[in-house]
Design an enzyme around this catalytic site. Structure first.
Site, PDB file in Angstrom:
ATOM      1  N   ASP A  13       0.803  -1.230   0.000  1.00  0.00           N
ATOM      2  CA  ASP A  13       0.000   0.000   0.000  1.00  0.00           C
ATOM      3  C   ASP A  13       0.831   1.272   0.000  1.00  0.00           C
ATOM      4  O   ASP A  13       0.408   2.305   0.535  1.00  0.00           O
ATOM      5  CB  ASP A  13      -0.984   0.011   1.198  1.00  0.00           C
ATOM      6  CG  ASP A  13      -1.868  -1.209   1.209  1.00  0.00           C
ATOM      7  OD1 ASP A  13      -2.246  -1.669   0.120  1.00  0.00           O
ATOM      8  OD2 ASP A  13      -2.182  -1.710   2.313  1.00  0.00           O
ATOM      9  N   LYS A  16       2.060   2.016  -5.069  1.00  0.00           N
ATOM     10  CA  LYS A  16       2.666   1.401  -6.273  1.00  0.00           C
ATOM     11  C   LYS A  16       1.828   1.660  -7.516  1.00  0.00           C
ATOM     12  O   LYS A  16       2.347   1.939  -8.590  1.00  0.00           O
ATOM     13  CB  LYS A  16       2.793  -0.128  -6.084  1.00  0.00           C
ATOM     14  CG  LYS A  16       3.698  -0.553  -4.965  1.00  0.00           C
ATOM     15  CD  LYS A  16       3.700  -2.049  -4.807  1.00  0.00           C
ATOM     16  CE  LYS A  16       2.386  -2.605  -4.279  1.00  0.00           C
ATOM     17  NZ  LYS A  16       2.042  -2.181  -2.913  1.00  0.00           N
ATOM     18  N   GLY A  40      -4.597  -4.446  -3.499  1.00  0.00           N
ATOM     19  CA  GLY A  40      -5.592  -3.411  -3.757  1.00  0.00           C
ATOM     20  C   GLY A  40      -4.836  -2.209  -4.271  1.00  0.00           C
ATOM     21  O   GLY A  40      -4.085  -1.583  -3.536  1.00  0.00           O
ATOM     22  N   HIS A  41      -4.970  -1.934  -5.559  1.00  0.00           N
ATOM     23  CA  HIS A  41      -4.168  -0.894  -6.203  1.00  0.00           C
ATOM     24  C   HIS A  41      -5.064   0.249  -6.665  1.00  0.00           C
ATOM     25  O   HIS A  41      -5.940   0.051  -7.504  1.00  0.00           O
ATOM     26  CB  HIS A  41      -3.393  -1.499  -7.379  1.00  0.00           C
ATOM     27  CG  HIS A  41      -2.318  -2.454  -6.957  1.00  0.00           C
ATOM     28  ND1 HIS A  41      -1.559  -3.174  -7.837  1.00  0.00           N
ATOM     29  CD2 HIS A  41      -1.855  -2.775  -5.717  1.00  0.00           C
ATOM     30  CE1 HIS A  41      -0.677  -3.913  -7.157  1.00  0.00           C
ATOM     31  NE2 HIS A  41      -0.853  -3.697  -5.879  1.00  0.00           N
ATOM     32  N   THR A  42      -4.840   1.423  -6.131  1.00  0.00           N
ATOM     33  CA  THR A  42      -5.707   2.560  -6.422  1.00  0.00           C
ATOM     34  C   THR A  42      -5.066   3.504  -7.427  1.00  0.00           C
ATOM     35  O   THR A  42      -3.945   3.972  -7.215  1.00  0.00           O
ATOM     36  CB  THR A  42      -5.982   3.367  -5.130  1.00  0.00           C
ATOM     37  OG1 THR A  42      -6.234   2.445  -4.078  1.00  0.00           O
ATOM     38  CG2 THR A  42      -7.139   4.319  -5.298  1.00  0.00           C
ATOM     39  N   GLN A 222       2.013  -6.119  -3.135  1.00  0.00           N
ATOM     40  CA  GLN A 222       2.522  -6.197  -1.756  1.00  0.00           C
ATOM     41  C   GLN A 222       3.831  -5.402  -1.637  1.00  0.00           C
ATOM     42  O   GLN A 222       3.956  -4.375  -2.271  1.00  0.00           O
ATOM     43  CB  GLN A 222       2.695  -7.658  -1.307  1.00  0.00           C
ATOM     44  CG  GLN A 222       1.385  -8.415  -1.118  1.00  0.00           C
ATOM     45  CD  GLN A 222       0.798  -8.952  -2.407  1.00  0.00           C
ATOM     46  OE1 GLN A 222       1.472  -9.619  -3.173  1.00  0.00           O
ATOM     47  NE2 GLN A 222      -0.466  -8.675  -2.659  1.00  0.00           N
ATOM     48  N   GLY A 300     -10.819  -3.196   3.652  1.00  0.00           N
ATOM     49  CA  GLY A 300     -11.393  -2.091   4.420  1.00  0.00           C
ATOM     50  C   GLY A 300     -10.857  -1.986   5.843  1.00  0.00           C
ATOM     51  O   GLY A 300     -11.260  -1.107   6.615  1.00  0.00           O
TER      52      GLY A 300
HETATM   53  P1  GDP Z   1      -0.662   0.241  -3.582  1.00  0.00           P
HETATM   54  O1  GDP Z   1      -1.281  -1.015  -3.075  1.00  0.00           O
HETATM   55  O2  GDP Z   1       0.792   0.317  -3.269  1.00  0.00           O
HETATM   56  O3  GDP Z   1      -0.927   0.505  -5.021  1.00  0.00           O
HETATM   57  O4  GDP Z   1      -1.329   1.418  -2.751  1.00  0.00           O
HETATM   58  P2  GDP Z   1      -2.892   1.584  -2.392  1.00  0.00           P
HETATM   59  O5  GDP Z   1      -3.605   2.000  -3.616  1.00  0.00           O
HETATM   60  O6  GDP Z   1      -3.402   0.404  -1.669  1.00  0.00           O
HETATM   61  O7  GDP Z   1      -2.829   2.736  -1.316  1.00  0.00           O
HETATM   62  C1  GDP Z   1      -2.277   3.984  -1.575  1.00  0.00           C
HETATM   63  C2  GDP Z   1      -3.346   5.063  -1.353  1.00  0.00           C
HETATM   64  O8  GDP Z   1      -2.732   6.320  -1.269  1.00  0.00           O
HETATM   65  C3  GDP Z   1      -4.343   5.150  -2.476  1.00  0.00           C
HETATM   66  O9  GDP Z   1      -5.580   5.534  -1.950  1.00  0.00           O
HETATM   67  C4  GDP Z   1      -3.777   6.255  -3.360  1.00  0.00           C
HETATM   68  O10 GDP Z   1      -4.767   6.937  -4.134  1.00  0.00           O
HETATM   69  C5  GDP Z   1      -3.200   7.182  -2.324  1.00  0.00           C
HETATM   70  N1  GDP Z   1      -2.007   7.940  -2.717  1.00  0.00           N
HETATM   71  C6  GDP Z   1      -0.984   7.547  -3.526  1.00  0.00           C
HETATM   72  N2  GDP Z   1      -0.028   8.493  -3.551  1.00  0.00           N
HETATM   73  C7  GDP Z   1      -0.444   9.490  -2.742  1.00  0.00           C
HETATM   74  C8  GDP Z   1       0.119  10.735  -2.320  1.00  0.00           C
HETATM   75  O11 GDP Z   1       1.230  11.111  -2.680  1.00  0.00           O
HETATM   76  N3  GDP Z   1      -0.610  11.484  -1.445  1.00  0.00           N
HETATM   77  C9  GDP Z   1      -1.833  11.097  -1.003  1.00  0.00           C
HETATM   78  N4  GDP Z   1      -2.465  11.889  -0.153  1.00  0.00           N
HETATM   79  N5  GDP Z   1      -2.389   9.937  -1.377  1.00  0.00           N
HETATM   80  C10 GDP Z   1      -1.710   9.141  -2.223  1.00  0.00           C
HETATM   81  P1  IMO Z   2      -0.906  -4.260  -2.149  1.00  0.00           P
HETATM   82  O1  IMO Z   2      -0.453  -4.813  -3.479  1.00  0.00           O
HETATM   83  C1  IMO Z   2      -0.979  -4.635   2.184  1.00  0.00           C
HETATM   84  C2  IMO Z   2      -1.012  -8.685   3.817  1.00  0.00           C
HETATM   85  C3  IMO Z   2      -2.254  -9.138   4.560  1.00  0.00           C
HETATM   86  C4  IMO Z   2      -1.616 -10.075   5.572  1.00  0.00           C
HETATM   87  C5  IMO Z   2      -0.507 -10.739   4.771  1.00  0.00           C
HETATM   88  C6  IMO Z   2      -0.882 -12.094   4.200  1.00  0.00           C
HETATM   89  O2  IMO Z   2      -2.195  -3.517  -2.213  1.00  0.00           O
HETATM   90  O3  IMO Z   2       0.192  -3.493  -1.511  1.00  0.00           O
HETATM   91  P2  IMO Z   2      -2.457 -12.815   2.186  1.00  0.00           P
HETATM   92  O4  IMO Z   2      -3.908 -12.564   1.948  1.00  0.00           O
HETATM   93  O5  IMO Z   2      -1.558 -12.274   1.139  1.00  0.00           O
HETATM   94  O6  IMO Z   2      -2.172 -14.248   2.492  1.00  0.00           O
HETATM   95  O7  IMO Z   2      -2.136 -12.020   3.551  1.00  0.00           O
HETATM   96  O8  IMO Z   2      -0.204  -9.839   3.712  1.00  0.00           O
HETATM   97  N1  IMO Z   2      -1.238  -8.188   2.445  1.00  0.00           N
HETATM   98  C7  IMO Z   2      -1.186  -6.895   2.100  1.00  0.00           C
HETATM   99  N2  IMO Z   2      -1.012  -5.793   2.849  1.00  0.00           N
HETATM  100  N3  IMO Z   2      -1.103  -4.521   0.853  1.00  0.00           N
HETATM  101  C8  IMO Z   2      -1.250  -5.609   0.081  1.00  0.00           C
HETATM  102  O9  IMO Z   2      -1.229  -5.569  -1.272  1.00  0.00           O
HETATM  103  C9  IMO Z   2      -1.337  -6.872   0.700  1.00  0.00           C
HETATM  104  N4  IMO Z   2      -1.507  -8.133   0.252  1.00  0.00           N
HETATM  105  C10 IMO Z   2      -1.435  -8.925   1.319  1.00  0.00           C
HETATM  106  O10 IMO Z   2      -2.918  -8.068   5.153  1.00  0.00           O
HETATM  107  O11 IMO Z   2      -1.021  -9.348   6.603  1.00  0.00           O
HETATM  108 MG    MG Z   3      -2.818  -1.637  -1.798  1.00  0.00          MG
END
Ligand code: GDP
Ligand code: IMO
Ligand code: MG
Length: 424
Positions: A13, A16, A40-42, A222, A300
């Site tokens: 998170d 990426k 979960g990639h936003t 991850q 969530g």
């Molecule tokens: P990922 O799993 O590494 O792709 O990251 P996630 O999407 O799970 O979580 C990153 C969150 O931070 C998302 O809601 C993005 O829209 C948000 N985000 C990414 N870069 C920035 C930033 O520089 N500032 C803020 N405020 N939000 C960001």
């Molecule tokens: P992105 O790509 C954050 C965590 C789970 C748990 C551990 C093992 O969005 O960064 P799993 O379901 O993979 O067997 O769970 O890894 N986990 C993540 N935490 N971001 C993720 O993906 C994750 N994918 C798995 O919360 O601790």
């Molecule tokens: Mg994520």
């Protein structure tokens, strides 16, 4: 742009998807190489938010080849839902390709995952309940179904005859869960075939050859600290989330990779169980969570929050061979008077200092972070687009992070949108 891996340098998170989407502008092909719908990639584009789980983050451009590689595991129902929603929102999926070698997550995988999460008390992982660990377990145990199997009835029948008796025995005798009949599995797999049919790329070797001299972006899921070999084992996911996973999971060898960008937040978060030395279980942690909207994209769940950890960043730099870092979410600190950075750990029992990451995580309860404190910049960063325009305190903070992590920062992210980015 050279062929680049975008890898999470923390516990996931890190942002990426934002960085992948941004860099995809200059790429011809984006490959997801490991993990599954635990990710979960936003991506925020044109004020709209897209939450992706399996589909590579280059998909919104329409003209980039988006390949889901052999190293991934695919939960068919999530893939179906995700592709349906994207189509409904007008996203062109004609360039979405799925490797026949990707592994299928079956209902018994998610059922066992759920069972473990509900039953195990000591050493619980806090997984996403998507059957990830169980699917990879079967893959390694050589009793998994691959997406390509769905397209040949004879193979499928033979494989089910091998897999099912053993699976049923385990389901019944170990977990006390429902067994499956061959007919039931066959029906299910027919449904899965339909889901994957528009996307399966049997000619993936030609596809990779055709794109060999083009620009490839490898999208990690991850992060380093969740990697099966280098993460906080056993509190990890079940794939190689380090950059090395791009070599095995994409179908291209490691010689294709020229740059590795590690994505780190200016703080650190973790979802699920496991050690976290800089975790803040106080108002500061709550403040980071609220300002940074730190709630899981997939489940969530509130994310655990803590200060930036340079020990982890240096470790990520080493084990993923980072050529630079993208530092995200620095705007979350706009209103902070002080910002801390952990430079090393200290063992409370004997005063021993750790500058390298101690990999026996069961002794992390004895570690405390050594912090240095930096003055905040008290300025809104989200509209700044050049390094020169950043406030002085922010520049000092970034310089210090670079020093501590021994890697240059190439991208600074000041908001979720593509535009809210500073290239250094
Ligand atoms: P990922 O799993 O590494 O792709 O990251 P996630 O999407 O799970 O979580 C990153 C969150 O931070 C998302 O809601 C993005 O829209 C948000 N985000 C990414 N870069 C920035 C930033 O520089 N500032 C803020 N405020 N939000 C960001
Ligand atoms: P992105 O790509 C954050 C965590 C789970 C748990 C551990 C093992 O969005 O960064 P799993 O379901 O993979 O067997 O769970 O890894 N986990 C993540 N935490 N971001 C993720 O993906 C994750 N994918 C798995 O919360 O601790
Ligand atoms: Mg994520």
């Amino acid at each position: 742009m050279k062929n680049t891996v975008v890898v999470g340098a923390q516990w996931g998170d890190e942002g990426k998807a934002k960085i992948t989407d941004l860099l995809a502008q200059k790429a011809d092909m984006v490959i997801r190489y490991q993990g599954g719908c635990n990710a979960g990639h936003t991506v925020v584009y044109n004020g709209e938010t897209y939450k992706l789980h399996l589909v590579p983050s280059g998909i919104l451009y329409g003209n980039k080849i988006c390949f889901i590689g052999a190293g991934t595991v695919v939960l068919p129902e999530v893939f179906e839902q995700e592709t349906k929603e994207l189509k409904e929102r007008g996203v062109d999926l004609s360039n979405l390709k799925l490797s026949p070698l990707a592994t299928i997550t079956m209902p018994y995988h998610t059922e066992i995952d759920g069972w473990a999460e509900d039953t195990v008390k000591k050493g619980k992982i806090g997984s996403t309940r998507k059957g990830i660990g169980q699917t990879y377990t079967d893959k390694m145990a050589r009793c998994a179904l691959k997406i390509g199997d769905l397209f040949d009835d004879e193979t499928l029948s033979e494989k089910i005859d091998i897999i099912l008796p053993l699976k049923n025995k385990i389901l019944k005798e170990v977990y006390g869960l429902k067994e499956y009949s061959k007919e039931e599995i066959f029906e299910l797999l027919k449904k899965y075939k339909k889901i994957f049919e528009p996307y399966i790329c049997e000619t993936w070797q030609e596809l990779l050859k055709e794109n060999k001299n083009k620009t490839i972006l490898f999208e990690g899921a991850q992060g380093v600290m969740l990697d099966i070999d280098y993460g906080t084992y056993p509190f990890v996911t079940s794939s190689n989330a380090i950059a090395g996973g791009a070599g095995t999971g994409s179908g291209y060898g490691p010689t294709m990779i020229k740059d590795v960008i590690g994505v780190s937040k200016a703080y650190i978060t973790r979802v699920g169980e496991g050690p976290f030395v800089t975790e803040l279980k106080d108002k500061t942690g709550d403040k980071i969570r609220e300002i940074g909207h730190e709630y899981g994209t997939t489940t969530g769940r509130p994310r655990r929050c803590g200060w930036f950890d340079a020990v982890i960043a240096r470790y990520a730099g080493l084990v993923s061979g980072l050529t630079s870092v993208a530092l995200t979410k620095i705007d979350v600190f706009d209103d902070f008077d002080e910002i801390k950075i952990c430079t090393a750990y200290k063992d409370k029992r004997n005063g021993k200092i750790y500058e390298n990451y101690p990999t026996n995580v069961f002794m992390h309860k004895y570690l405390e972070p050594i912090y240095e404190t930096h003055a905040g910049w008290k300025t809104k960063l989200s509209n700044i687009r050049t390094y020169e325009d950043l406030p002085e305190n922010c520049k000092k903070y970034l310089k210090r992070i670079e020093e501590l992590i021994e890697t240059k920062i190439s991208i600074i992210s000041v908001g979720p949108d593509r535009e809210q980015t500073i290239f250094v």
